[in-house]
Write a protein that holds these residues in place. Structure first.
Motif, PDB file in Angstrom:
ATOM      1  N   ALA A  88      28.059  30.854 -10.434  1.00 39.87           N
ATOM      2  CA  ALA A  88      27.797  32.404 -10.458  1.00 39.87           C
ATOM      3  C   ALA A  88      28.936  33.204 -11.042  1.00 39.87           C
ATOM      4  O   ALA A  88      29.865  32.888 -10.884  1.00 39.87           O
ATOM      5  CB  ALA A  88      26.983  32.629  -9.114  1.00 39.87           C
ATOM      6  N   SER A  89      28.216  34.416 -11.295  1.00 43.84           N
ATOM      7  CA  SER A  89      29.485  35.364 -11.531  1.00 43.84           C
ATOM      8  C   SER A  89      30.243  35.737 -10.449  1.00 43.84           C
ATOM      9  O   SER A  89      29.617  35.723  -9.230  1.00 43.84           O
ATOM     10  CB  SER A  89      28.654  36.696 -12.080  1.00 43.84           C
ATOM     11  OG  SER A  89      29.537  37.635 -12.574  1.00 43.84           O
ATOM     12  N   GLY A  90      31.435  35.750 -10.686  1.00 40.41           N
ATOM     13  CA  GLY A  90      32.391  36.108  -9.573  1.00 40.41           C
ATOM     14  C   GLY A  90      32.937  34.847  -8.797  1.00 40.41           C
ATOM     15  O   GLY A  90      33.576  34.966  -7.776  1.00 40.41           O
ATOM     16  N   SER A  91      32.361  33.599  -9.200  1.00 40.14           N
ATOM     17  CA  SER A  91      32.551  32.654  -8.468  1.00 40.14           C
ATOM     18  C   SER A  91      34.319  31.815  -8.709  1.00 40.14           C
ATOM     19  O   SER A  91      34.596  30.921  -7.917  1.00 40.14           O
ATOM     20  CB  SER A  91      31.798  31.395  -8.909  1.00 40.14           C
ATOM     21  OG  SER A  91      31.737  31.037 -10.232  1.00 40.14           O
ATOM     22  N   GLY A  92      34.915  32.570  -9.691  1.00 39.29           N
ATOM     23  CA  GLY A  92      36.369  32.343  -9.974  1.00 39.29           C
ATOM     24  C   GLY A  92      36.505  31.484 -11.033  1.00 39.29           C
ATOM     25  O   GLY A  92      37.769  30.828 -11.213  1.00 39.29           O
ATOM     26  N   LYS A  93      35.767  31.376 -12.151  1.00 41.78           N
ATOM     27  CA  LYS A  93      35.918  30.483 -13.408  1.00 41.78           C
ATOM     28  C   LYS A  93      37.026  31.228 -14.145  1.00 41.78           C
ATOM     29  O   LYS A  93      37.879  30.474 -14.447  1.00 41.78           O
ATOM     30  CB  LYS A  93      34.493  30.553 -14.151  1.00 41.78           C
ATOM     31  CG  LYS A  93      33.268  29.970 -13.301  1.00 41.78           C
ATOM     32  CD  LYS A  93      32.050  29.885 -14.084  1.00 41.78           C
ATOM     33  CE  LYS A  93      31.495  31.172 -14.628  1.00 41.78           C
ATOM     34  NZ  LYS A  93      31.063  32.228 -13.541  1.00 41.78           N
ATOM     35  N   THR A  94      37.171  32.292 -14.580  1.00 34.26           N
ATOM     36  CA  THR A  94      38.053  33.083 -15.215  1.00 34.26           C
ATOM     37  C   THR A  94      39.405  32.848 -14.609  1.00 34.26           C
ATOM     38  O   THR A  94      40.216  32.689 -15.335  1.00 34.26           O
ATOM     39  CB  THR A  94      37.654  34.334 -15.543  1.00 34.26           C
ATOM     40  OG1 THR A  94      36.281  34.335 -16.089  1.00 34.26           O
ATOM     41  CG2 THR A  94      38.372  35.151 -16.450  1.00 34.26           C
ATOM     42  N   THR A  95      39.164  33.034 -13.196  1.00 36.82           N
ATOM     43  CA  THR A  95      40.754  32.818 -12.330  1.00 36.82           C
ATOM     44  C   THR A  95      41.283  31.760 -12.734  1.00 36.82           C
ATOM     45  O   THR A  95      42.499  31.476 -12.845  1.00 36.82           O
ATOM     46  CB  THR A  95      40.307  33.236 -10.873  1.00 36.82           C
ATOM     47  OG1 THR A  95      39.645  34.460 -10.843  1.00 36.82           O
ATOM     48  CG2 THR A  95      41.774  33.378 -10.210  1.00 36.82           C
ATOM     49  N   ILE A  96      40.300  30.690 -12.676  1.00 38.18           N
ATOM     50  CA  ILE A  96      41.054  29.190 -12.998  1.00 38.18           C
ATOM     51  C   ILE A  96      41.759  29.073 -14.284  1.00 38.18           C
ATOM     52  O   ILE A  96      42.958  28.578 -14.426  1.00 38.18           O
ATOM     53  CB  ILE A  96      39.944  28.195 -12.775  1.00 38.18           C
ATOM     54  CG1 ILE A  96      39.505  27.959 -11.262  1.00 38.18           C
ATOM     55  CG2 ILE A  96      40.359  26.897 -13.452  1.00 38.18           C
ATOM     56  CD1 ILE A  96      38.452  26.848 -11.000  1.00 38.18           C
TER      57      ILE A  96
END
Ligand SMILES: Nc1ncnc2c1ncn2[C@@H]1O[C@H](COP(=O)(O)OP(=O)(O)OP(=O)(O)O)[C@@H](O)[C@H]1O
Length: 554
Positions: free
Chosen positions: A363-371
């Motif tokens: 979901a949006s905000g789950s941390g994908k981009t952060t990874i």
């Protein structure tokens, strides 16, 4: 302040040292020349022209030397200004480029742009326009008060005692203005950032009937902080001026006492000369007092520069190691954007084999981009470690790490310049054949054929002359030409038509098996292409499975 300038100039601070030395000597020479007025006047008032002549010559020679020396000081001040504008700016640039990409928050970016444009210019002008009169204004009164001491010990003593008191009060007044100045500089940086945002996002604002509220708020805050700064500057200027005038009044009272009726002509002459010296004692001090505003304004800029130069760069390993292959591994990684905030990633572990293609979903905000940001080492994790080819990212040199990773992020950042320059940013030494291949794989042939200037067409600031899809394709060509063993892709959710989607899918398919690919996937086709799907929820890895199970997921 001098420390701040030295920090900014780094190894080039010798120009500053030379300037200060010259300015201090200039102050002493000025003071001695002014002090020479005493013997000249005394002898002239006694009618002894012959005895006054050598002193008069000495004084005239002093005036000439002071004038010539002052030119040297001014030139040295200009040299410091040039060093600040050139090498100082370069130093800020080099330092900033060594900072983690995570440092570039909107606040820090606004501060940086304010410092690079206004701040450095203000600081560069300091030596020539402010430091020279201020340094001279501090040294001349010391020399003149020694001369006063010889003429009238009470006046000399008062002048000498008053000097350190004035230094303390001037310092306090400067501190009073400095905090107001720092707030003002911050608000000025924010207003510039919002003004740029306002101009850049006009289309969106008009579409949604947006007003100018957010810009108005920043301008109002800047007005408030500016008003406070002006009031405090005025107050500190008045306070400084008042103190100098009080000391002058004290000197006048002592000097005038000697002019009492019945005083000898010798006493009267000594009193007149002392009073004249007293006026030359306060003159430079009034000048220092008047520069208080300019000084703490520049201090605010120097503090802002200092804060940027003090930001900690990503530590470089003492003995850099090279990754053995293109494996990507996260071991118990926990991360939060600021201390005390919620963990954006919580104990996440996974391993991606060389050549494997993995899709990140959640979901949006789950941390994908952060990874992706952590794998590219924009930031370091709080706990755990991220490794490439078995080596912790912190043990890989920045240059080797950059060479190992290509990125296609949603923003598809392009820089002012031509399409060719933007693609070759991936690998400057790529041959024409390699360039043509990357263009073909990114589906850009037809776009380039359509543009009158072809590959030499300008993309505009941030690629503004291209469409969203075209920007994305340039970014893909740039990533492809780099031929890095690891590719990080944040699949765009917007601005892509079916054709662009197919091109991204083709490019990924072409790289499958050749590079380790981590893609934030939004389209079913990408999910089907992936060897494995990692599902995140609220910063935790909740599923690590084959793509079969996730087929058809959005
Ligand atoms: N620079 C930042 N500073 C503070 N918090 C941030 C920052 N960037 C992201 N976050 C927060 O971290 C969390 C994870 O963000 P992230 O961008 O990694 O999510 P995402 O799964 O990629 O979301 P999306 O699919 O919407 O892009 C979100 O709660 C977000 O608000």
């Amino acid at each position: 302040m001098i420390r701040g300038l030295t920090h900014l100039l780094g190894p080039d601070h010798t120009v500053l040292r030379r300037y200060i030395w010259l300015a201090l000597v200039s102050g002493v020479l000025n003071g001695l020349t002014i002090a020479a007025i005493a013997p000249v006047l005394t002898r002239l008032l006694h009618g002894d022209i012959r005895a006054a002549l050598p002193w008069l010559c000495a004084m005239l020679i002093g005036v000439l030397i002071c004038w010539l020396w002052r030119r040297r000081v001014e030139m040295a001040g200009v040299d410091v200004g040039i060093a600040v504008l050139g090498r100082g700016r370069a130093r800020i640039g080099n330092h900033v480029s060594s900072l983690p990409a995570g440092w570039f928050t909107p606040d820090n970016t606004a501060r940086l742009s304010h410092v690079i444009t206004d701040g450095v210019m203000e600081v560069a002008q300091l030596p020539a326009h402010v430091f020279t009169p201020v340094l001279s204004g501090m040294v001349v009164p010391v020399t003149v008060s020694l001369a006063l001491l010889a003429l009238d010990w009470r006046m000399g003593l008062l002048a000498l005692v008053a000097l350190p008191i004035m230094a303390v009060v001037f310092g306090l007044a400067a501190r009073l203005g400095a905090s107001a100045d720092a707030v003002w500089h911050q608000s000025a940086a924010e207003t510039s950032a919002r003004a740029v945002e306002f101009a850049h996002d006009q289309a969106v604002m008009r579409a949604f009937g947006g007003g100018t509220d957010f810009l108005d708020q920043a301008v109002a805050f800047q007005q408030k902080t500016g008003g406070r700064l002006i009031r405090l500057s005025l107050l500190s200027g008045i306070m400084n001026g008042w103190l100098v005038q009080t000391v002058f009044a004290g000197l006048l009272i002592i000097g005038l006492q000697k002019l009492a009726p019945g005083a000898s002509s010798q006493t009267i002459i000594a009193a007149v000369v002392s009073l004249l010296l007293a006026s030359r004692f306060v003159e430079p001090l009034l000048e220092v007092a008047a520069y208080a505003g300019a000084l703490h304004g520049a201090r605010g800029q120097l503090d802002a520069i200092d804060a940027i130069l003090s930001a900690t760069p990503l530590p470089e390993p003492d003995r850099p190691q090279l990754p053995a292959d293109s494996t990507v591994e996260l071991r118990n990684v926990t991360f939060r954007y600021s201390p005390g905030a919620l963990a954006v990633l919580d104990d996440v572990s996974f391993r991606i084999a060389p050549g494997e293609m993995v899709a990140l979903v959640g979901a949006s905000g789950s941390g994908k981009t952060t990874i992706l940001r952590l794998v590219a080492r924009f930031l370091d994790p709080e706990d755990g470690c991220i490794a490439i080819g078995g080596i912790d990212l912190r043990c890989i040199g920045a240059r080797d790490l950059t060479a190992s990773i290509s990125q296609v992020f949603q923003e598809s950042w392009l820089f002012s310049g031509t399409i060719r320059e933007n693609i070759l940013l991936g690998r400057a030494r790529a041959s024409d054949a390699e360039l043509a291949e990357a263009i073909r794989l990114a589906g850009m042939d037809e776009i380039i054929a359509r543009l009158p200037d072809g590959l030499e067409a300008e993309v505009g600031g941030a690629g503004s002359l291209l469409s969203g899809g075209e920007r994305q394709r340039v970014a893909i060509a740039r990533a492809l030409i780099k031929r890095a063993p690891i590719l990080l892709v944040d699949e765009a959710t917007a601005a892509l038509d079916a054709e662009n989607e197919a091109i991204i899918a083709d490019a990924l398919a072409g790289l499958r098996g050749k590079a380790t690919i981590i893609v934030i996937a939004h389209r079913p086709a990408t999910l089907r292409m992936a060897d494995r799907i990692l599902t995140l929820a609220q910063g935790k890895l909740i599923k690590n499975g084959s793509s079969g199970g996730a087929r058809g997921e959005p």
